[in-house]
Design a protein around this motif. Structure first.
Motif, PDB file in Angstrom:
ATOM      1  N   LEU A 179      34.816   7.561 -48.559  1.00 41.71           N
ATOM      2  CA  LEU A 179      35.033   6.178 -49.227  1.00 41.71           C
ATOM      3  C   LEU A 179      35.883   6.078 -50.502  1.00 41.71           C
ATOM      4  N   PHE A 180      36.379   7.042 -51.057  1.00 38.69           N
ATOM      5  CA  PHE A 180      37.194   7.261 -52.252  1.00 38.69           C
ATOM      6  C   PHE A 180      38.370   8.255 -52.038  1.00 38.69           C
ATOM      7  N   GLY A 181      38.306   8.953 -51.083  1.00 39.14           N
ATOM      8  CA  GLY A 181      39.474  10.005 -50.848  1.00 39.14           C
ATOM      9  C   GLY A 181      39.190  11.105 -51.823  1.00 39.14           C
ATOM     10  N   ILE A 182      38.288  11.214 -52.100  1.00 37.47           N
ATOM     11  CA  ILE A 182      38.062  12.371 -53.450  1.00 37.47           C
ATOM     12  C   ILE A 182      37.671  13.858 -52.691  1.00 37.47           C
ATOM     13  N   ASP A 183      38.431  14.819 -52.974  1.00 40.51           N
ATOM     14  CA  ASP A 183      38.136  16.098 -52.520  1.00 40.51           C
ATOM     15  C   ASP A 183      36.845  16.692 -52.984  1.00 40.51           C
ATOM     16  N   THR A 184      36.137  17.073 -52.291  1.00 37.81           N
ATOM     17  CA  THR A 184      34.790  17.866 -52.762  1.00 37.81           C
ATOM     18  C   THR A 184      34.813  19.227 -52.561  1.00 37.81           C
ATOM     19  N   VAL A 185      34.390  19.907 -53.438  1.00 40.19           N
ATOM     20  CA  VAL A 185      34.036  21.527 -53.550  1.00 40.19           C
ATOM     21  C   VAL A 185      32.630  21.480 -53.145  1.00 40.19           C
ATOM     22  N   PRO A 186      32.402  22.359 -52.214  1.00 39.22           N
ATOM     23  CA  PRO A 186      30.802  22.644 -51.802  1.00 39.22           C
ATOM     24  C   PRO A 186      30.145  22.982 -52.815  1.00 39.22           C
ATOM     25  N   TRP A 187      30.084  23.933 -53.651  1.00 38.90           N
ATOM     26  CA  TRP A 187      29.001  24.300 -54.742  1.00 38.90           C
ATOM     27  C   TRP A 187      29.237  23.333 -56.005  1.00 38.90           C
ATOM     28  N   VAL A 188      30.365  22.822 -56.200  1.00 38.27           N
ATOM     29  CA  VAL A 188      30.154  21.756 -57.131  1.00 38.27           C
ATOM     30  C   VAL A 188      29.503  20.302 -56.746  1.00 38.27           C
ATOM     31  N   SER A 189      29.321  20.099 -55.495  1.00 37.32           N
ATOM     32  CA  SER A 189      28.615  19.065 -55.091  1.00 37.32           C
ATOM     33  C   SER A 189      27.552  19.548 -55.044  1.00 37.32           C
ATOM     34  N   GLY A 190      27.021  20.706 -54.690  1.00 35.65           N
ATOM     35  CA  GLY A 190      25.719  21.219 -54.658  1.00 35.65           C
ATOM     36  C   GLY A 190      24.871  21.151 -55.881  1.00 35.65           C
ATOM     37  N   ILE A 191      25.797  21.496 -56.924  1.00 34.12           N
ATOM     38  CA  ILE A 191      25.025  21.518 -58.336  1.00 34.12           C
ATOM     39  C   ILE A 191      24.758  19.982 -58.703  1.00 34.12           C
ATOM     40  N   ILE A 192      25.811  19.107 -58.601  1.00 36.02           N
ATOM     41  CA  ILE A 192      25.815  17.837 -58.861  1.00 36.02           C
ATOM     42  C   ILE A 192      24.481  17.177 -58.247  1.00 36.02           C
ATOM     43  N   ALA A 193      24.376  17.657 -56.799  1.00 38.56           N
ATOM     44  CA  ALA A 193      23.153  17.044 -56.058  1.00 38.56           C
ATOM     45  C   ALA A 193      21.868  17.559 -56.660  1.00 38.56           C
ATOM     46  N   LEU A 194      21.829  18.699 -57.052  1.00 40.15           N
ATOM     47  CA  LEU A 194      20.502  19.211 -57.536  1.00 40.15           C
ATOM     48  C   LEU A 194      20.233  18.597 -59.080  1.00 40.15           C
ATOM     49  N   ALA A 195      21.342  18.264 -59.699  1.00 36.80           N
ATOM     50  CA  ALA A 195      21.083  17.666 -60.825  1.00 36.80           C
ATOM     51  C   ALA A 195      20.765  16.220 -60.901  1.00 36.80           C
ATOM     52  N   MET A 196      21.189  15.806 -60.021  1.00 34.53           N
ATOM     53  CA  MET A 196      20.991  14.144 -60.096  1.00 34.53           C
ATOM     54  C   MET A 196      19.340  14.039 -59.174  1.00 34.53           C
ATOM     55  N   TYR A 197      19.036  14.679 -58.341  1.00 29.63           N
ATOM     56  CA  TYR A 197      17.744  14.612 -57.714  1.00 29.63           C
ATOM     57  C   TYR A 197      16.960  15.342 -58.711  1.00 29.63           C
ATOM     58  N   GLY A 198      17.064  16.396 -59.240  1.00 28.71           N
ATOM     59  CA  GLY A 198      16.146  17.037 -60.315  1.00 28.71           C
ATOM     60  C   GLY A 198      15.966  15.994 -61.380  1.00 28.71           C
ATOM     61  N   GLY A 199      17.022  15.380 -61.945  1.00 26.11           N
ATOM     62  CA  GLY A 199      16.812  14.592 -62.936  1.00 26.11           C
ATOM     63  C   GLY A 199      15.944  13.413 -62.760  1.00 26.11           C
ATOM     64  N   ALA A 200      15.753  13.000 -61.630  1.00 29.54           N
ATOM     65  CA  ALA A 200      14.666  11.776 -61.438  1.00 29.54           C
ATOM     66  C   ALA A 200      13.534  12.297 -61.701  1.00 29.54           C
ATOM     67  N   TYR A 201      13.077  13.498 -61.439  1.00 29.18           N
ATOM     68  CA  TYR A 201      11.679  14.074 -61.667  1.00 29.18           C
ATOM     69  C   TYR A 201      11.453  14.684 -62.981  1.00 29.18           C
ATOM     70  N   SER A 202      12.522  15.182 -63.561  1.00 28.30           N
ATOM     71  CA  SER A 202      12.628  15.638 -65.060  1.00 28.30           C
ATOM     72  C   SER A 202      12.396  14.330 -65.783  1.00 28.30           C
ATOM     73  N   SER A 203      12.893  13.223 -65.546  1.00 26.10           N
ATOM     74  CA  SER A 203      12.959  12.052 -66.578  1.00 26.10           C
ATOM     75  C   SER A 203      11.457  11.756 -66.435  1.00 26.10           C
ATOM     76  N   GLN A 204      10.561  11.909 -65.536  1.00 30.18           N
ATOM     77  CA  GLN A 204       9.064  11.488 -65.576  1.00 30.18           C
ATOM     78  C   GLN A 204       8.290  12.486 -66.291  1.00 30.18           C
ATOM     79  N   ILE A 205       8.761  13.645 -66.300  1.00 34.01           N
ATOM     80  CA  ILE A 205       7.949  14.527 -67.194  1.00 34.01           C
ATOM     81  C   ILE A 205       8.388  14.366 -68.610  1.00 34.01           C
ATOM     82  N   ILE A 206       9.584  14.201 -68.646  1.00 29.29           N
ATOM     83  CA  ILE A 206      10.100  13.894 -70.578  1.00 29.29           C
ATOM     84  C   ILE A 206       9.407  12.681 -70.787  1.00 29.29           C
ATOM     85  N   ARG A 207       9.410  11.425 -70.104  1.00 33.99           N
ATOM     86  CA  ARG A 207       8.730  10.454 -70.475  1.00 33.99           C
ATOM     87  C   ARG A 207       7.311  10.326 -70.553  1.00 33.99           C
ATOM     88  N   SER A 208       6.725  10.899 -69.602  1.00 33.83           N
ATOM     89  CA  SER A 208       5.290  11.062 -69.739  1.00 33.83           C
ATOM     90  C   SER A 208       4.710  11.955 -70.966  1.00 33.83           C
TER      91      SER A 208
END
Length: 225
Positions: free
Chosen positions: A84-113
């Motif tokens: 989509l944007f011509g951005i070069d992605t690094v596998p391990w960096v993409s992996g960490i970001i994906a884990l963070a974004m996915y985990g952030g959704a669940y962590s947000s509910q723990i923090i809020r509750s």
């Protein structure tokens, strides 16, 4: 005798590779988990905000990342950005970001509750002695909430550790990926799968034990025993 020595050396090399890849798994998971807490904190306060656009944006984030599989999110991030944007992605960096974004959704509910579970009288007491809203949150509400967060956050870290095996699908050499490489080289499928299962089991139980110890210490003030 030479054949035996070579076999032992090969097995030791395989063990070293698995342990090295386990270290990468732990590092990627901890990095993703740390970032997920930052993301989760922002999203949780966004959900509690009085500003409607911020609240709706936080809810949209939560809806998307809880409603779609991590594997799909990982592929969209790693393969989608270059397309989509011509951005070069690094596998391990993409992996960490994906884990963070996915985990952030669940962590947000723990923090809020946990924040919302603190009695409203605590906020009123803080404001009555002259604290601002931010000061009351920082000095009274959040310290109490952190103790209540420990158990569910420990579970979230364990879940993220197991989900980190999905990083192998974008060529990140973590524990599961390394095991697959060794299986392809040696054809010892069952042996390496059992080894991987044992390593995950040990790591996740260590995380659980540390979480329980921290919870006990912070809730009682006693030293770890």
């Amino acid at each position: 005798m030479q054949h035996l020595d070579f076999s032992i050396l090969a097995e030791w090399q395989n063990i070293r590779l698995l342990l090295k890849s386990l270290w990468y798994t732990v590092a990627y998971t901890l990095a993703g988990f740390t970032l997920s807490i930052v993301v989760g904190t922002i999203v949780s306060f966004g959900q509690m905000a009085k500003n409607r656009p911020i609240r709706y944006l936080s809810l949209a984030y939560l809806s998307w990342f809880r409603g779609t599989p991590l594997l799909v999110q990982l592929f969209l991030l790693y393969y989608g950005l270059p397309i989509l944007f011509g951005i070069d992605t690094v596998p391990w960096v993409s992996g960490i970001i994906a884990l963070a974004m996915y985990g952030g959704a669940y962590s947000s509910q723990i923090i809020r509750s946990t924040i919302q579970s603190i009695d409203r009288g605590q906020m009123e007491a803080g404001r009555s002695i002259g604290f601002s809203y931010a000061q009351t949150m920082r000095k009274i509400i959040i310290p109490q909430a952190i103790i209540r967060m420990l158990a569910p956050m420990t579970n979230e870290l364990i879940s993220l550790t197991k989900n980190s095996s999905l990083l192998s699908t974008i060529t990140v050499v973590e524990l599961f990926r390394q095991a697959n490489i060794l299986i392809a080289d040696t054809y010892k499928t069952l042996e390496f799968l059992i080894a991987v299962a044992i390593l995950y089991y040990v790591v996740n139980n260590i995380i659980g034990l540390i979480g329980m110890k921290l919870e006990k210490r912070l809730s009682t003030g006693d030293d770890m025993r």
